[in-house]
Design a protein around this motif. Structure first.
Motif, PDB file in Angstrom:
ATOM      1  N   THR A  93       0.818  -1.204   0.000  1.00  0.00           N
ATOM      2  CA  THR A  93       0.000   0.000   0.000  1.00  0.00           C
ATOM      3  C   THR A  93       0.859   1.263   0.000  1.00  0.00           C
ATOM      4  N   SER A  94       2.167   1.102   0.078  1.00  0.00           N
ATOM      5  CA  SER A  94       3.078   2.250   0.043  1.00  0.00           C
ATOM      6  C   SER A  94       3.991   2.162  -1.168  1.00  0.00           C
ATOM      7  N   ALA A  95       4.436   3.319  -1.636  1.00  0.00           N
ATOM      8  CA  ALA A  95       5.376   3.347  -2.757  1.00  0.00           C
ATOM      9  C   ALA A  95       6.682   2.650  -2.375  1.00  0.00           C
ATOM     10  N   HIS A  96       7.107   2.825  -1.125  1.00  0.00           N
ATOM     11  CA  HIS A  96       8.341   2.188  -0.668  1.00  0.00           C
ATOM     12  C   HIS A  96       8.216   0.665  -0.710  1.00  0.00           C
ATOM     13  N   GLY A  97       7.073   0.136  -0.270  1.00  0.00           N
ATOM     14  CA  GLY A  97       6.881  -1.314  -0.280  1.00  0.00           C
ATOM     15  C   GLY A  97       6.915  -1.881  -1.686  1.00  0.00           C
ATOM     16  N   CYS A  98       6.310  -1.182  -2.643  1.00  0.00           N
ATOM     17  CA  CYS A  98       6.324  -1.650  -4.029  1.00  0.00           C
ATOM     18  C   CYS A  98       7.738  -1.619  -4.596  1.00  0.00           C
ATOM     19  N   ALA A  99       8.482  -0.572  -4.261  1.00  0.00           N
ATOM     20  CA  ALA A  99       9.869  -0.479  -4.736  1.00  0.00           C
ATOM     21  C   ALA A  99      10.730  -1.587  -4.145  1.00  0.00           C
ATOM     22  N   THR A 100      10.488  -1.902  -2.861  1.00  0.00           N
ATOM     23  CA  THR A 100      11.225  -2.991  -2.203  1.00  0.00           C
ATOM     24  C   THR A 100      10.962  -4.314  -2.897  1.00  0.00           C
ATOM     25  N   LEU A 101       9.693  -4.583  -3.226  1.00  0.00           N
ATOM     26  CA  LEU A 101       9.348  -5.834  -3.894  1.00  0.00           C
ATOM     27  C   LEU A 101       9.949  -5.888  -5.291  1.00  0.00           C
ATOM     28  N   ALA A 102       9.854  -4.812  -6.040  1.00  0.00           N
ATOM     29  CA  ALA A 102      10.402  -4.800  -7.401  1.00  0.00           C
ATOM     30  C   ALA A 102      11.907  -5.045  -7.387  1.00  0.00           C
ATOM     31  N   GLU A 103      12.594  -4.452  -6.418  1.00  0.00           N
ATOM     32  CA  GLU A 103      14.031  -4.667  -6.295  1.00  0.00           C
ATOM     33  C   GLU A 103      14.339  -6.130  -5.994  1.00  0.00           C
ATOM     34  N   ALA A 104      13.551  -6.743  -5.099  1.00  0.00           N
ATOM     35  CA  ALA A 104      13.751  -8.155  -4.765  1.00  0.00           C
ATOM     36  C   ALA A 104      13.492  -9.049  -5.974  1.00  0.00           C
ATOM     37  N   VAL A 105      12.477  -8.733  -6.751  1.00  0.00           N
ATOM     38  CA  VAL A 105      12.167  -9.503  -7.954  1.00  0.00           C
ATOM     39  C   VAL A 105      13.355  -9.486  -8.916  1.00  0.00           C
ATOM     40  N   ASN A 106      13.906  -8.314  -9.125  1.00  0.00           N
ATOM     41  CA  ASN A 106      15.030  -8.205 -10.067  1.00  0.00           C
ATOM     42  C   ASN A 106      16.282  -8.886  -9.537  1.00  0.00           C
ATOM     43  N   GLU A 107      16.521  -8.800  -8.230  1.00  0.00           N
ATOM     44  CA  GLU A 107      17.708  -9.419  -7.641  1.00  0.00           C
ATOM     45  C   GLU A 107      17.596 -10.943  -7.611  1.00  0.00           C
ATOM     46  N   ARG A 108      16.426 -11.448  -7.260  1.00  0.00           N
ATOM     47  CA  ARG A 108      16.270 -12.890  -7.044  1.00  0.00           C
ATOM     48  C   ARG A 108      15.861 -13.669  -8.282  1.00  0.00           C
ATOM     49  N   MET A 109      15.146 -13.012  -9.211  1.00  0.00           N
ATOM     50  CA  MET A 109      14.695 -13.737 -10.400  1.00  0.00           C
ATOM     51  C   MET A 109      15.171 -13.103 -11.699  1.00  0.00           C
ATOM     52  N   GLY A 110      15.782 -11.928 -11.612  1.00  0.00           N
ATOM     53  CA  GLY A 110      16.221 -11.272 -12.830  1.00  0.00           C
ATOM     54  C   GLY A 110      15.091 -10.721 -13.665  1.00  0.00           C
ATOM     55  N   GLY A 111      13.957 -10.414 -13.024  1.00  0.00           N
ATOM     56  CA  GLY A 111      12.779  -9.931 -13.732  1.00  0.00           C
ATOM     57  C   GLY A 111      11.671 -10.971 -13.712  1.00  0.00           C
ATOM     58  N   VAL A 112      10.569 -10.671 -14.376  1.00  0.00           N
ATOM     59  CA  VAL A 112       9.435 -11.599 -14.403  1.00  0.00           C
ATOM     60  C   VAL A 112       8.904 -11.756 -15.815  1.00  0.00           C
ATOM     61  N   ASP A 113       8.299 -12.905 -16.045  1.00  0.00           N
ATOM     62  CA  ASP A 113       7.573 -13.172 -17.287  1.00  0.00           C
ATOM     63  C   ASP A 113       6.075 -13.005 -17.092  1.00  0.00           C
ATOM     64  N   ILE A 114       5.622 -13.230 -15.846  1.00  0.00           N
ATOM     65  CA  ILE A 114       4.194 -13.163 -15.525  1.00  0.00           C
ATOM     66  C   ILE A 114       4.032 -12.396 -14.225  1.00  0.00           C
ATOM     67  N   MET A 115       3.113 -11.435 -14.204  1.00  0.00           N
ATOM     68  CA  MET A 115       2.732 -10.764 -12.966  1.00  0.00           C
ATOM     69  C   MET A 115       1.246 -10.949 -12.745  1.00  0.00           C
ATOM     70  N   VAL A 116       0.894 -11.409 -11.545  1.00  0.00           N
ATOM     71  CA  VAL A 116      -0.509 -11.576 -11.179  1.00  0.00           C
ATOM     72  C   VAL A 116      -0.774 -10.710  -9.956  1.00  0.00           C
ATOM     73  N   HIS A 117      -1.566  -9.675 -10.148  1.00  0.00           N
ATOM     74  CA  HIS A 117      -1.875  -8.741  -9.066  1.00  0.00           C
ATOM     75  C   HIS A 117      -3.136  -9.219  -8.338  1.00  0.00           C
ATOM     76  N   MET A 118      -2.942  -9.985  -7.267  1.00  0.00           N
ATOM     77  CA  MET A 118      -4.057 -10.543  -6.494  1.00  0.00           C
ATOM     78  C   MET A 118      -4.494  -9.639  -5.352  1.00  0.00           C
ATOM     79  N   LEU A 119      -3.649  -8.708  -4.951  1.00  0.00           N
ATOM     80  CA  LEU A 119      -3.916  -7.915  -3.751  1.00  0.00           C
ATOM     81  C   LEU A 119      -5.205  -7.116  -3.880  1.00  0.00           C
TER      82      LEU A 119
END
Length: 267
Positions: A66-92
């Protein structure tokens, strides 16, 4: 066996090698989607504010979306741990607005509903979709709600408006990125029989001296009825999402799939 039917050699759905981000994947339809994607071979990362004990740390990132910081934290983790994504599912999604209609909805409540039901998708797409566009492939699935068409004025006005905004945003995004190979699809559930829904039905029934069946009927009646006579299961929602994320749905973009047991009374 004719082409298109599942066999041991050629499964109908296969997400092997796909990197998937599924938000809010620790309960309900989100958890069912995470489990199904893993079973279909995808590398999955999910998120919530806190990690349940049963969820492996290897597939989880703690973040407040719900915060811009939280979304940025998740995006950074996605890029570090998976090198990006092929599929995004926004369930929230969800709502904590009080009953009482539009008059009780102050600016703080409206902001909270938008920050939960619209802005996480907007922010995460802004962070992660450009790499999909650069690569020329990807799938974005926004989970909306039939409430955007059937708001309950006493209780879901702000939630429904936020989901309607997510729908319009999704259509605009699809028109921009589909020519670059990125599909954007909406899934619009009705009432899903999640753990929270069962708890709510049980509370309703207790207040009227009945069992859970009474509570479920009260909820279905408030929606104007569900023709199939029951809520949708988390697994059914997950199955639809998996199909839309797969290559089987390669020409589907810019549209919405309703999964509500026939609740919406329109063509």
């Amino acid at each position: 066996m004719s082409a298109g039917f599942q066999s041991s050699a050629h499964p109908f759905l296969d997400l092997s090698g796909k990197r998937a981000l599924i938000t809010s994947g620790t309960r309900g339809a989100g958890a069912a989607t995470v489990s199904l994607f893993q079973g279909l071979g995808a590398e999955v990362l999910t998120t919530a504010r806190t990690k349940p004990e049963a969820v492996s740390p290897s597939l989880f990132v703690a973040a407040d979306l719900t915060s811009a910081h939280g979304c940025a934290t998740l995006a950074e983790a996605v890029n570090e741990r998976m090198g990006g994504v092929d599929i995004m599912v926004h369930m929230l999604g969800g709502s904590s607005a009080p009953a009482g209609g539009f008059q009780v909805l102050g600016d703080d409540i409206w902001r909270r509903e938008l920050d939960l039901n619209l802005m996480p998708a907007v922010r995460l797409d802004r962070e992660l979709v450009p790499a999909m566009v650069a690569r020329g492939s990807g799938v974005v699935i926004h989970v909306t709600s039939i409430q955007r068409q059937l708001p309950l004025p006493e209780a879901t006005t702000a939630y429904a408006a936020a989901k309607a905004a997510l729908t319009t945003y999704s259509k605009s995004l699809s028109k921009q990125v589909s020519p670059q190979g990125v599909r954007v699809v909406r899934v619009s559930p009705g009432w899903i029989e999640t753990e929270a829904a069962v708890e709510f039905a049980t509370r309703l029934a207790a207040g009227h001296g009945g069992d859970i069946a009474v509570g479920k009927k009260m909820i279905m009646d408030s929606l104007g009825g569900i023709p199939i006579g029951r809520p949708t299961t988390p697994g059914e929602v997950a199955s639809l999402i998996a199909f839309l994320a797969s290559g089987r749905a390669g020409s589907i973009t810019g549209t919405e799939y309703v999964i509500d047991g026939g609740t919406v009374p329109t063509v």
